[in-house]
Design a protein around this motif. Structure first.
Motif, PDB file in Angstrom:
ATOM      1  N   ILE A  61       0.862  -1.178   0.000  1.00  0.00           N
ATOM      2  CA  ILE A  61       0.000   0.000   0.000  1.00  0.00           C
ATOM      3  C   ILE A  61       0.901   1.231   0.000  1.00  0.00           C
ATOM      4  O   ILE A  61       1.786   1.361   0.845  1.00  0.00           O
ATOM      5  CB  ILE A  61      -0.943   0.022   1.221  1.00  0.00           C
ATOM      6  CG1 ILE A  61      -1.850  -1.211   1.209  1.00  0.00           C
ATOM      7  CG2 ILE A  61      -1.785   1.301   1.226  1.00  0.00           C
ATOM      8  CD1 ILE A  61      -2.739  -1.339   2.427  1.00  0.00           C
ATOM      9  N   PHE A  88       2.412   4.693  10.349  1.00  0.00           N
ATOM     10  CA  PHE A  88       2.062   3.600   9.454  1.00  0.00           C
ATOM     11  C   PHE A  88       3.288   2.854   8.928  1.00  0.00           C
ATOM     12  O   PHE A  88       3.189   2.118   7.948  1.00  0.00           O
ATOM     13  CB  PHE A  88       1.225   4.136   8.277  1.00  0.00           C
ATOM     14  CG  PHE A  88      -0.107   4.671   8.709  1.00  0.00           C
ATOM     15  CD1 PHE A  88      -1.184   3.827   8.898  1.00  0.00           C
ATOM     16  CD2 PHE A  88      -0.271   6.021   8.960  1.00  0.00           C
ATOM     17  CE1 PHE A  88      -2.414   4.313   9.310  1.00  0.00           C
ATOM     18  CE2 PHE A  88      -1.496   6.522   9.376  1.00  0.00           C
ATOM     19  CZ  PHE A  88      -2.570   5.665   9.549  1.00  0.00           C
ATOM     20  N   LYS A  91       3.377  -0.627   7.208  1.00  0.00           N
ATOM     21  CA  LYS A  91       2.043  -0.918   6.670  1.00  0.00           C
ATOM     22  C   LYS A  91       1.807  -0.195   5.352  1.00  0.00           C
ATOM     23  O   LYS A  91       1.195  -0.733   4.447  1.00  0.00           O
ATOM     24  CB  LYS A  91       0.952  -0.489   7.656  1.00  0.00           C
ATOM     25  CG  LYS A  91       0.970  -1.242   8.955  1.00  0.00           C
ATOM     26  CD  LYS A  91      -0.102  -0.698   9.871  1.00  0.00           C
ATOM     27  CE  LYS A  91       0.099  -1.248  11.270  1.00  0.00           C
ATOM     28  NZ  LYS A  91      -0.600  -0.469  12.265  1.00  0.00           N
ATOM     29  N   ILE A  92       2.260   1.064   5.297  1.00  0.00           N
ATOM     30  CA  ILE A  92       2.043   1.908   4.126  1.00  0.00           C
ATOM     31  C   ILE A  92       3.367   2.577   3.772  1.00  0.00           C
ATOM     32  O   ILE A  92       4.059   3.093   4.640  1.00  0.00           O
ATOM     33  CB  ILE A  92       0.962   2.984   4.397  1.00  0.00           C
ATOM     34  CG1 ILE A  92      -0.377   2.317   4.727  1.00  0.00           C
ATOM     35  CG2 ILE A  92       0.814   3.917   3.198  1.00  0.00           C
ATOM     36  CD1 ILE A  92      -1.483   3.290   5.108  1.00  0.00           C
ATOM     37  N   GLN A 125      -3.168   0.465  -3.642  1.00  0.00           N
ATOM     38  CA  GLN A 125      -2.805  -0.889  -3.227  1.00  0.00           C
ATOM     39  C   GLN A 125      -2.365  -1.647  -4.465  1.00  0.00           C
ATOM     40  O   GLN A 125      -3.154  -1.867  -5.385  1.00  0.00           O
ATOM     41  CB  GLN A 125      -3.977  -1.592  -2.551  1.00  0.00           C
ATOM     42  CG  GLN A 125      -3.588  -2.931  -2.016  1.00  0.00           C
ATOM     43  CD  GLN A 125      -4.572  -3.441  -0.970  1.00  0.00           C
ATOM     44  OE1 GLN A 125      -5.332  -2.683  -0.398  1.00  0.00           O
ATOM     45  NE2 GLN A 125      -4.532  -4.714  -0.732  1.00  0.00           N
ATOM     46  N   GLN A 145      -3.660  10.576   8.632  1.00  0.00           N
ATOM     47  CA  GLN A 145      -4.032   9.428   9.456  1.00  0.00           C
ATOM     48  C   GLN A 145      -5.471   8.994   9.169  1.00  0.00           C
ATOM     49  O   GLN A 145      -5.753   7.805   9.000  1.00  0.00           O
ATOM     50  CB  GLN A 145      -3.863   9.760  10.936  1.00  0.00           C
ATOM     51  CG  GLN A 145      -4.130   8.578  11.835  1.00  0.00           C
ATOM     52  CD  GLN A 145      -3.822   8.874  13.294  1.00  0.00           C
ATOM     53  OE1 GLN A 145      -3.592  10.020  13.685  1.00  0.00           O
ATOM     54  NE2 GLN A 145      -3.819   7.845  14.104  1.00  0.00           N
ATOM     55  N   CYS A 148      -5.657   7.334   5.649  1.00  0.00           N
ATOM     56  CA  CYS A 148      -5.046   5.996   5.660  1.00  0.00           C
ATOM     57  C   CYS A 148      -5.898   5.005   6.437  1.00  0.00           C
ATOM     58  O   CYS A 148      -6.134   3.882   5.969  1.00  0.00           O
ATOM     59  CB  CYS A 148      -3.644   6.049   6.257  1.00  0.00           C
ATOM     60  SG  CYS A 148      -2.450   6.895   5.213  1.00  0.00           S
ATOM     61  N   ASP A 149      -6.378   5.402   7.604  1.00  0.00           N
ATOM     62  CA  ASP A 149      -7.221   4.508   8.413  1.00  0.00           C
ATOM     63  C   ASP A 149      -8.484   4.125   7.638  1.00  0.00           C
ATOM     64  O   ASP A 149      -8.888   2.960   7.645  1.00  0.00           O
ATOM     65  CB  ASP A 149      -7.607   5.169   9.741  1.00  0.00           C
ATOM     66  CG  ASP A 149      -6.476   5.184  10.754  1.00  0.00           C
ATOM     67  OD1 ASP A 149      -5.523   4.383  10.623  1.00  0.00           O
ATOM     68  OD2 ASP A 149      -6.541   6.008  11.692  1.00  0.00           O
ATOM     69  N   PHE A 151      -8.909   4.008   4.377  1.00  0.00           N
ATOM     70  CA  PHE A 151      -8.562   3.105   3.280  1.00  0.00           C
ATOM     71  C   PHE A 151      -8.301   1.697   3.800  1.00  0.00           C
ATOM     72  O   PHE A 151      -8.759   0.713   3.222  1.00  0.00           O
ATOM     73  CB  PHE A 151      -7.336   3.626   2.518  1.00  0.00           C
ATOM     74  CG  PHE A 151      -7.025   2.834   1.284  1.00  0.00           C
ATOM     75  CD1 PHE A 151      -7.704   3.077   0.099  1.00  0.00           C
ATOM     76  CD2 PHE A 151      -6.056   1.848   1.302  1.00  0.00           C
ATOM     77  CE1 PHE A 151      -7.428   2.341  -1.047  1.00  0.00           C
ATOM     78  CE2 PHE A 151      -5.761   1.104   0.161  1.00  0.00           C
ATOM     79  CZ  PHE A 151      -6.445   1.358  -1.018  1.00  0.00           C
ATOM     80  N   LEU A 152      -7.581   1.601   4.913  1.00  0.00           N
ATOM     81  CA  LEU A 152      -7.286   0.293   5.498  1.00  0.00           C
ATOM     82  C   LEU A 152      -8.562  -0.423   5.942  1.00  0.00           C
ATOM     83  O   LEU A 152      -8.615  -1.654   5.960  1.00  0.00           O
ATOM     84  CB  LEU A 152      -6.310   0.431   6.667  1.00  0.00           C
ATOM     85  CG  LEU A 152      -4.886   0.848   6.299  1.00  0.00           C
ATOM     86  CD1 LEU A 152      -4.069   1.148   7.550  1.00  0.00           C
ATOM     87  CD2 LEU A 152      -4.199  -0.204   5.440  1.00  0.00           C
ATOM     88  N   LYS A 153      -9.595   0.354   6.280  1.00  0.00           N
ATOM     89  CA  LYS A 153     -10.880  -0.230   6.693  1.00  0.00           C
ATOM     90  C   LYS A 153     -11.815  -0.454   5.500  1.00  0.00           C
ATOM     91  O   LYS A 153     -12.950  -0.872   5.679  1.00  0.00           O
ATOM     92  CB  LYS A 153     -11.567   0.680   7.712  1.00  0.00           C
ATOM     93  CG  LYS A 153     -10.854   0.712   9.049  1.00  0.00           C
ATOM     94  CD  LYS A 153     -11.502   1.693   9.985  1.00  0.00           C
ATOM     95  CE  LYS A 153     -10.710   1.776  11.281  1.00  0.00           C
ATOM     96  NZ  LYS A 153     -11.145   2.889  12.114  1.00  0.00           N
TER      97      LYS A 153
END
Length: 172
Positions: A61, A88, A91-92, A125, A145, A148-149, A151-153
């Motif tokens: 990501i 992140f 993770k990113i 991604q 933040q 990103c949060d 998108f991750l969800k």
């Protein structure tokens, strides 16, 4: 005696420690991942030299900040973007795309953004070509933040993203 593994990160001039329960349960795979993730820049600038490494990264990501490095807001925006990148890390992958460079217009248009919408964040991604964008007035840790949060969800901000044709995969 306390066991500690230290990594001096030359790219961002930082020292990171792996200690406590983490060090006791570490194996070669976890240690390799710790070294790989922490030996990356917090923010990597997109250019012909870095592009291959970005797409070959184990971090799938990517968050791109598209803005003009010559703008008066650049230094403060980068400071905030780097601070958000720490949240992140692993993770990113955080990337800067200088919108002032003509060759980077291709990246900006890939995300269906216009120069008038910059600065903007684009998250991508690589595994499934899922992406989203967020034009922003100001780069803040909170904006980054939250984006990103979300998108991750699995939350996308783009309107009509479900009916939108998949963007064909092109080499940026």
């Amino acid at each position: 005696m306390k066991e500690t593994c230290q990594l001096d990160v030359q790219v961002d001039k930082e020292q990171l420690d792996l200690e406590g329960e983490t060090i006791e349960s570490i194996d070669d795979i976890k240690l390799s991942r710790f070294i790989e993730i922490n030996s990356l820049h917090l923010v990597t600038e997109y250019n012909p030299v870095t592009v291959i490494g970005l797409f070959n990264s184990k971090i799938k990501i990517h968050l791109l900040l598209m803005m003009n490095k010559a703008s008066p807001e650049y230094e403060e925006s980068m400071r905030r973007y780097q601070k958000a990148a720490k949240l992140f890390q692993g993770k990113i992958l955080f990337i800067l795309v200088d919108s002032h460079i003509k060759a980077n217009e291709k990246v900006i248009s890939f995300f269906k953004l216009k120069m008038s919408q910059l600065p903007a964040l684009a998250i991508y991604q690589t595994l499934d070509d899922e992406w989203d964008t967020l034009p922003i007035e100001e780069v803040s840790v909170e904006h980054v933040q939250s984006f990103c949060d979300g998108f991750l969800k699995g939350k996308l901000l783009r309107e009509n993203h479900e009916s939108e044709e998949k963007t064909p995969k092109v080499e940026l």
